[in-house]
Design an enzyme around this catalytic site. Structure first.
Site, PDB file in Angstrom:
ATOM      1  N   TYR A 187       0.856  -1.179   0.000  1.00 23.63           N
ATOM      2  CA  TYR A 187       0.000   0.000   0.000  1.00 23.63           C
ATOM      3  C   TYR A 187       0.894   1.231   0.000  1.00 23.63           C
ATOM      4  O   TYR A 187       1.780   1.357   0.828  1.00 23.63           O
ATOM      5  CB  TYR A 187      -0.895   0.009   1.245  1.00 23.63           C
ATOM      6  CG  TYR A 187      -2.282   0.509   0.958  1.00 23.63           C
ATOM      7  CD1 TYR A 187      -2.492   1.827   0.594  1.00 23.63           C
ATOM      8  CD2 TYR A 187      -3.377  -0.336   1.034  1.00 23.63           C
ATOM      9  CE1 TYR A 187      -3.758   2.303   0.323  1.00 23.63           C
ATOM     10  CE2 TYR A 187      -4.649   0.124   0.775  1.00 23.63           C
ATOM     11  CZ  TYR A 187      -4.838   1.440   0.416  1.00 23.63           C
ATOM     12  OH  TYR A 187      -6.098   1.901   0.143  1.00 23.63           O
ATOM     13  N   GLU A 228      -0.096   4.902  -0.683  1.00 22.07           N
ATOM     14  CA  GLU A 228      -0.775   6.182  -0.927  1.00 22.07           C
ATOM     15  C   GLU A 228       0.233   7.325  -0.936  1.00 22.07           C
ATOM     16  O   GLU A 228       1.083   7.427  -0.055  1.00 22.07           O
ATOM     17  CB  GLU A 228      -1.834   6.445   0.152  1.00 22.07           C
ATOM     18  CG  GLU A 228      -3.093   5.637  -0.005  1.00 22.07           C
ATOM     19  CD  GLU A 228      -4.153   6.054   0.995  1.00 22.07           C
ATOM     20  OE1 GLU A 228      -3.824   6.783   1.950  1.00 22.07           O
ATOM     21  OE2 GLU A 228      -5.322   5.651   0.821  1.00 22.07           O
ATOM     22  N   THR A 232      -3.700   5.486 -22.151  1.00 15.66           N
ATOM     23  CA  THR A 232      -3.626   4.174 -21.537  1.00 15.66           C
ATOM     24  C   THR A 232      -2.245   3.610 -21.794  1.00 15.66           C
ATOM     25  O   THR A 232      -1.525   4.056 -22.695  1.00 15.66           O
ATOM     26  CB  THR A 232      -4.679   3.211 -22.117  1.00 15.66           C
ATOM     27  OG1 THR A 232      -4.565   3.204 -23.547  1.00 15.66           O
ATOM     28  CG2 THR A 232      -6.085   3.640 -21.731  1.00 15.66           C
ATOM     29  N   LYS A 245      -3.005  -1.187 -25.212  1.00 19.64           N
ATOM     30  CA  LYS A 245      -3.153  -0.895 -26.643  1.00 19.64           C
ATOM     31  C   LYS A 245      -1.785  -0.970 -27.338  1.00 19.64           C
ATOM     32  O   LYS A 245      -0.995  -1.855 -27.048  1.00 19.64           O
ATOM     33  CB  LYS A 245      -3.851   0.444 -26.846  1.00 19.64           C
ATOM     34  CG  LYS A 245      -5.241   0.527 -26.175  1.00 19.64           C
ATOM     35  CD  LYS A 245      -5.950   1.795 -26.552  1.00 19.64           C
ATOM     36  CE  LYS A 245      -7.343   1.882 -25.956  1.00 19.64           C
ATOM     37  NZ  LYS A 245      -7.364   2.130 -24.501  1.00 19.64           N
ATOM     38  N   ARG A 286      -2.685  -3.132 -18.501  1.00 23.37           N
ATOM     39  CA  ARG A 286      -3.895  -2.317 -18.517  1.00 23.37           C
ATOM     40  C   ARG A 286      -3.778  -1.255 -17.429  1.00 23.37           C
ATOM     41  O   ARG A 286      -3.537  -1.559 -16.260  1.00 23.37           O
ATOM     42  CB  ARG A 286      -5.135  -3.176 -18.278  1.00 23.37           C
ATOM     43  CG  ARG A 286      -5.332  -4.240 -19.346  1.00 23.37           C
ATOM     44  CD  ARG A 286      -6.720  -4.834 -19.285  1.00 23.37           C
ATOM     45  NE  ARG A 286      -7.719  -3.839 -19.659  1.00 23.37           N
ATOM     46  CZ  ARG A 286      -8.044  -3.535 -20.915  1.00 23.37           C
ATOM     47  NH1 ARG A 286      -7.435  -4.123 -21.930  1.00 23.37           N
ATOM     48  NH2 ARG A 286      -8.967  -2.623 -21.166  1.00 23.37           N
TER      49      ARG A 286
END
Length: 434
Positions: free
Chosen positions: A63, A65, A235, A238, A244
């Protein structure tokens, strides 16, 4: 399980197979699907084994943040390094003043850009969804159309191209705070300098949604929007061929606003395994081989569009300059929905898509969209794409409600299997690490 697992999956997949055979079977089933058919969805690609390794790493446990050096949790020394490496690579690859790799998706990146640049209720000018835009460009079913006063610009009915004079007229009339260019089904190059001029004239910010074509920019196959835009959203999958996820590039003056808009305004903790995988993909995209790949993607798309045109299926705008082509099927008398279903039976995966001024509803559509990112990753070039065009044309015209149509689709599926066997997905690591 009959599937042959790629050698780079190693003991981790053995563990999954023994502890959760149901999910392991789904994973193998997807691998079989990739290997058995043609993948022509313009927004999909095959990541490298190195990207997959980062995605499946222990970084998923952390984690984190905040941002490197400014976290709300301890123990972030390693993920700080991963994110810092990725940010440096993004800035250098695209020549951007600032980058943010934390958005979970392209839509999340767009949401953060809105939050950084405009307030709810302010005007936004963007491409209309039926003409190639995106849900986040002002659709009424999306936050962008519900929270902002969205005005859309179409393409011309005669050329199916953006009319920059019309965009300028709309900007002068509505005085938007934000202008967005970029699309999901527009096959031609966008004149970023023209959009910059229009934005400057009406004192608007310019955001480029480069989700579909940022990989072509990375490979030098098309011009970059970065010198012209205030903010570029993208993104990382692609054509860029990463995991992703989303990414934001911007001028240095917008760095603090963008970062705060991503966290804490629109997201919580970042997905650090995905951030590391984005860093891996950015390194791969900086190699000379990726430039060759990007150029081949465009050549393949043009070959595919030309082949479909020869088969009586009209490319919207007359062709393509990018990785995708939008094909009008009205002269064939087949809807996009039926074409998609027929191609699926023939092991060809593509999607139905609205065409400009489409008389059909979106879930029926008069067109299909095809992209060449994935098949190019597999090593196909112009000769194979000419064959792919022939196979699509046959599949679209084969009616599965008839005996002859069913037989035809079965025959096409066999031809597809033979073709992709020569260019398999994930054959061995060396094919994807060059």
């Amino acid at each position: 399980m009959d599937s042959v697992v790629p050698p780079f999956w190693g003991p981790d997949f053995d563990e999954l197979s023994s502890t959760d055979p149901e999910i392991a079977q789904v994973v193998l089933g997807e691998l079989d699907r990739l290997r058995a058919g043609l993948q022509l969805i313009a927004s999909e690609n095959l990541t490298s084994p190195a990207v997959l390794a980062a995605l499946g790493s222990t970084l998923t446990n952390k984690y984190a943040e905040g941002y490197p050096g400014r976290r709300y949790y301890g123990g972030c020394a390693q993920v700080d390094q991963a994110e810092t490496i990725g940010l440096t690579r993004a800035r250098e690859l695209f020549g951007a003043g600032h980058a943010n790799l934390q958005p979970h998706s392209g839509a999340s990146a767009n949401l953060a850009a809105y939050a950084a640049l405009v307030a709810p209720g302010e005007k936004v000018l963007a491409m209309e969804l039926p003409h190639g835009g995106h849900l986040t460009h002002g659709s009424r079913v999306n936050f962008s159309g519900r929270w902002f006063d969205a005005v859309g610009y179409p393409v011309r009915a005669d050329t199916e191209l953006i009319d920059y004079d019309q965009v300028r007229d709309l900007a002068r009339r509505h005085r938007p705070k934000l202008i967005i260019c970029g699309a999901t089904a527009y096959p031609r190059l966008i004149d970023f300098a023209a959009f910059r001029s229009i934005a400057d004239e009406v004192d608007a910010y310019l955001m480029v949604d480069a989700a579909h074509f940022i990989g072509l920019v990375a490979g030098g196959a098309i011009p970059s929007p970065v010198p012209y835009a205030d903010v570029v959203c993208a993104t990382t999958h692609k054509v860029l061929r990463g995991p992703r996820g989303g990414m934001i590039l911007c001028r240095a003056e917008f760095a603090e606003r963008i970062d705060k808009a991503v966290f804490p305004f629109t997201q919580g903790g970042p997905l650090m395994h995905a951030v590391a995988a984005k860093a891996v993909a950015l390194r791969e995209a900086a190699r000379p081989a990726f430039g060759e790949y990007a150029a081949q993607v465009v050549r393949n798309a043009r070959t595919l569009a030309d082949g479909l045109a020869e088969a009586g299926m009209r490319p919207v705008s007359g062709g393509t300059d990018t990785h995708l082509a939008l094909i009008d099927l009205r002269e064939v008398g087949v809807s996009g929905r039926d074409a998609e279903a027929r191609c699926e039976l023939a092991r060809i995966t593509l999607n139905k898509n609205a065409i400009p001024y489409d008389p059909q509803p979106p879930m029926t559509a008069s067109g299909i969209r095809v992209g060449t990112g994935c098949v190019t990753t597999q090593g196909m070039t112009e000769p194979q794409l000419r064959v792919v065009a022939e196979l699509i044309a046959r599949a679209v015209r084969a009616d599965p409600a008839t005996v002859a149509g069913t037989a035809e689709l079965t025959e096409i599926a066999g031809a597809v299997t033979e073709l992709v066997a020569e260019f398999p997905a994930y054959p061995r690591p060396v094919e994807y690490s060059r």
